[in-house]
Motif scaffolding. Sequence first.
Motif, PDB file in Angstrom:
ATOM      1  N   VAL B   4       0.873  -1.163   0.000  1.00 49.07           N
ATOM      2  CA  VAL B   4       0.000   0.000   0.000  1.00 49.07           C
ATOM      3  C   VAL B   4       0.912   1.214   0.000  1.00 49.07           C
ATOM      4  CG1 VAL B   4      -1.809   1.255   1.210  1.00 49.07           C
ATOM      5  CG2 VAL B   4      -1.763  -1.260   1.283  1.00 49.07           C
ATOM      6  N   GLN B  25      -2.980   0.574  -3.899  1.00 46.34           N
ATOM      7  CA  GLN B  25      -2.648  -0.779  -3.432  1.00 46.34           C
ATOM      8  C   GLN B  25      -2.556  -1.717  -4.632  1.00 46.34           C
ATOM      9  OE1 GLN B  25      -5.095  -3.448  -3.553  1.00 46.34           O
ATOM     10  NE2 GLN B  25      -7.006  -2.304  -3.809  1.00 46.34           N
ATOM     11  N   SER B  93      -5.792  -1.140   3.105  1.00 44.63           N
ATOM     12  CA  SER B  93      -6.657  -1.924   2.233  1.00 44.63           C
ATOM     13  C   SER B  93      -6.823  -3.312   2.827  1.00 44.63           C
ATOM     14  CB  SER B  93      -6.081  -2.021   0.816  1.00 44.63           C
ATOM     15  OG  SER B  93      -4.942  -2.856   0.774  1.00 44.63           O
TER      16      SER B  93
END
Lengths: 113, 112
Positions: B4, B25, B93
């Motif tokens: 990320v 991401q 994420s």
Amino acid sequence: KQEVTQIPAALSVPEGENLVLNCSFTDSAIYNLQWFRQDPGKGLTSLLLIQSSQREQTSGRLNASLDKSSGRSTLYIAASQPGDSATYLCAVSWGNQGGKLIFGQGTELSVKP
Amino acid sequence: DVKVTQSSRYLVKRTGEKVFLECVQDMDHENMFWYRQDPGLGLRLIYFSYDVKMKEKGDIPEGYSVSREKKERFSLILESASTNQTSMYLCASSPRYVDEAFFGQGTRLTVV
């Protein structure tokens, strides 16, 4: 209200000691629980994820346990080292919320040489 | 490894500016999040998204908006930056149905 609490806020131990960090949560119907490490000024590094059906997870010197009925998780660090010094955060997902995590305030760990 | 990436580590902006924080991401995760972290207050969720073009308010959405035009990118927008938005901003994420979150390196934003 779903909340996550970590005690103590700070902990200082001599190198080599085994230690336990505590995390408690309201509402035992969790989806999963995740432990993170954060170094000063940096992002979060995932350490261990425990699914609701699991009782514990291990990675190297780290062991995390989960007791849903009592609303508690512990992170056990064996043979602590100065490099373990960081803030450790516990986060809980109660599921069905698009992956939303609720975080504890963290425990700041200092391991003295 | 999941990665990320946040576009900046440090940013300094002036009061009233429109500020964009970008997050990308590379693991095809459905869920993306923006948190801010302040001493004594911990991590607080600003906005999250569980699909492209979808967004949900978190606990502190006031003064912020988000954009998710592509699955891999989630942008946080400060419409008119104020000094109380000086903070560490963290993007994360996670895959759907697993909720294992992965974080970026953080953006330290200072509004002067």
